[in-house]
Write a protein that holds these residues in place. Structure first.
Motif, PDB file in Angstrom:
ATOM      1  N   SER A   1     -46.219  14.553 -42.555  1.00  0.00           N
ATOM      2  CA  SER A   1     -46.756  14.486 -41.189  1.00  0.00           C
ATOM      3  C   SER A   1     -46.607  15.825 -40.479  1.00  0.00           C
ATOM      4  CB  SER A   1     -46.068  13.373 -40.385  1.00  0.00           C
ATOM      5  OG  SER A   1     -44.711  13.681 -40.194  1.00  0.00           O
ATOM      6  N   GLN A   2     -45.745  16.697 -40.987  1.00  0.00           N
ATOM      7  CA  GLN A   2     -45.543  18.014 -40.358  1.00  0.00           C
ATOM      8  C   GLN A   2     -44.906  18.967 -41.372  1.00  0.00           C
ATOM      9  OE1 GLN A   2     -42.719  16.912 -37.205  1.00  0.00           O
ATOM     10  NE2 GLN A   2     -41.046  17.701 -38.450  1.00  0.00           N
TER      11      GLN A   2
ATOM     12  N   ILE B   1     -43.681  21.702 -44.074  1.00  0.00           N
ATOM     13  CA  ILE B   1     -44.067  22.130 -45.420  1.00  0.00           C
ATOM     14  C   ILE B   1     -44.980  21.088 -46.085  1.00  0.00           C
ATOM     15  CG2 ILE B   1     -43.132  22.531 -47.744  1.00  0.00           C
ATOM     16  CD1 ILE B   1     -40.664  23.832 -46.360  1.00  0.00           C
TER      17      ILE B   1
ATOM     18  N   ASP C   1     -40.423   5.034 -45.862  1.00  0.00           N
ATOM     19  CA  ASP C   1     -39.187   5.814 -45.920  1.00  0.00           C
ATOM     20  C   ASP C   1     -38.809   6.018 -47.388  1.00  0.00           C
ATOM     21  OD1 ASP C   1     -36.590   6.770 -45.938  1.00  0.00           O
ATOM     22  OD2 ASP C   1     -36.039   5.655 -44.126  1.00  0.00           O
ATOM     23  N   LEU C   2     -38.900   7.255 -47.838  1.00  0.00           N
ATOM     24  CA  LEU C   2     -38.699   7.559 -49.267  1.00  0.00           C
ATOM     25  C   LEU C   2     -37.297   7.236 -49.766  1.00  0.00           C
ATOM     26  CD1 LEU C   2     -40.757  10.832 -49.278  1.00  0.00           C
ATOM     27  CD2 LEU C   2     -41.109   8.959 -50.909  1.00  0.00           C
TER      28      LEU C   2
ATOM     29  N   ALA D   1     -39.297  15.741 -48.514  1.00  0.00           N
ATOM     30  CA  ALA D   1     -38.938  14.847 -47.392  1.00  0.00           C
ATOM     31  C   ALA D   1     -38.000  15.596 -46.452  1.00  0.00           C
ATOM     32  CB  ALA D   1     -38.314  13.564 -47.911  1.00  0.00           C
ATOM     33  N   GLY D   2     -37.002  14.909 -45.950  1.00  0.00           N
ATOM     34  CA  GLY D   2     -36.056  15.537 -45.035  1.00  0.00           C
ATOM     35  C   GLY D   2     -34.874  16.090 -45.819  1.00  0.00           C
TER      36      GLY D   2
ATOM     37  N   GLY E   1     -37.059  29.533 -48.802  1.00  0.00           N
ATOM     38  CA  GLY E   1     -36.073  30.195 -47.939  1.00  0.00           C
ATOM     39  C   GLY E   1     -36.288  29.694 -46.513  1.00  0.00           C
TER      40      GLY E   1
ATOM     41  N   ILE F   1     -38.339  28.811 -43.521  1.00  0.00           N
ATOM     42  CA  ILE F   1     -39.766  28.536 -43.316  1.00  0.00           C
ATOM     43  C   ILE F   1     -39.966  27.967 -41.917  1.00  0.00           C
ATOM     44  CG2 ILE F   1     -41.783  27.271 -44.185  1.00  0.00           C
ATOM     45  CD1 ILE F   1     -40.615  29.295 -46.229  1.00  0.00           C
TER      46      ILE F   1
ATOM     47  N   THR G   1     -40.961  25.767 -39.495  1.00  0.00           N
ATOM     48  CA  THR G   1     -41.427  24.382 -39.352  1.00  0.00           C
ATOM     49  C   THR G   1     -40.682  23.763 -38.158  1.00  0.00           C
ATOM     50  OG1 THR G   1     -39.633  23.467 -40.669  1.00  0.00           O
ATOM     51  CG2 THR G   1     -41.597  24.168 -41.883  1.00  0.00           C
TER      52      THR G   1
END
Ligand code: NAD
Length: 259
Positions: A16-17, A19, A65-66, A93-94, A188, A190, A192
């Motif tokens: 959804s946002q 990477i 939710d993965l 994911a997160g 590295g 990034i 976001t």
């Protein structure tokens, strides 16, 4: 260069946002159908609409939710129901919380393993039969530079993503005969929403934190999600068909070892 991604079907996690969004957008620009996932439905649907409008590609959002096995089954199940199979899986994911390694109890470690390692194993398990049926496929894991160059406070991620790298190296051998490739990218710094939160988290002004991080990077800038997506698109495409079992940093030169 045509990456020959037209008609390919890709699942991209955490899209959804940040990477994941950029990876999904880039694969869609190259003509792939993308199944995108994230936890929150509204931002996911908005991202799916935007990618479809800007690229003309087919985009299928699946809010999930993965960290749970049922979600992994649902994502791949929906893909198989709505498309002819799966060619590409991007695990992204997160990340678990930061803190000194010894400050985390077993429950925190179990959550970290579930999030960073088990989600990857479960998604791979679900997609491999379809890839095998289609004569091959490509799996790409997004981890972090800290997995190969540890950073204090990042222990939960370092340990679990090192395991993902070990898993990927083993699977590259075990799945090669089926023409299924698996590679890992270690980003590295990034730019976001996640990194913006880091800039804003402490007492120091965000601009000062950002300037300090830039000064660490030999190329002198924070990376963009597109910097990651460019390499992902090549690695998962037929153009990258002889590349498997690699672990590659995309970090402006941050990684300092000679290996
Ligand atoms: P971000 O927070 O900007 O975006 C994360 C995306 O993943 C969002 O779409 C979010 O909804 C989704 N997500 C989070 N947890 C999920 C879950 N359990 N199930 C499904 N979707 C989930 O993050 P980002 O900066 O794009 O980072 C993506 C990955 O790359 C993370 O694992 C992060 O640790 C890693 N990474 C980021 C950086 C960086 O500087 N941004 C550097 C190295 C590694």
């Amino acid at each position: 260069m045509d990456l020959h991604l037209k008609d390919k079907i890709a699942i991209v996690g955490g899209a959804s946002q940040g990477i994941g969004y950029s990876i999904a957008h880039t694969l869609a620009m190259e003509g792939a159908t993308v199944v995108i996932t994230a936890r929150r439905k509204e931002p996911l649907l908005a991202s799916a609409r935007r990618i479809a409008e800007e690229t003309g590609a087919r985009v299928i959002p699946v809010a999930a939710d993965l960290r749970t096995e049922s979600a992994c089954q649902e994502i791949v199940g929906r893909t198989l129901d709505e498309c002819s199979g799966v060619d590409i899986l991007v695990n992204n994911a997160g990340a678990p919380p930061l803190g000194p390694v010894l400050s985390f109890d077993d429950a925190a470690w179990e959550r970290a393993v579930e999030q960073n390692l088990l989600s990857v194993i479960r998604m791979i398990r679900q997609v491999v039969p379809s890839m095998e049926q289609r004569g091959g496929g490509s799996i790409l894991n997004i981890t972090a530079i800290s997995a190969i160059q540890p950073i204090p406070q990042f222990g939960l991620s370092v340990a679990t993503w090192s395991a993902v790298i070990g898993l990927a190296k083993t699977l590259a051998l075990e799945l090669a005969a089926k023409q299924i490739k698996i590679n890992t990218i270690c980003p590295g710094y990034i730019n976001t929403p996640r990194l913006q939160k880091v800039f804003a988290a402490g007492d120091e002004p965000a601009d000062d934190v950002q300037a300090k991080l830039c000064a660490e990077v030999p190329l002198g800038r924070i990376g963009t999600p597109q910097d990651i997506a460019n390499l992902v698109a090549l690695l998962v495409s037929p153009r990258g068909s002889y590349i498997t079992g690699t672990t590659t940093q995309v970090d402006g030169g941050l990684f300092r070892a000679t290996r």
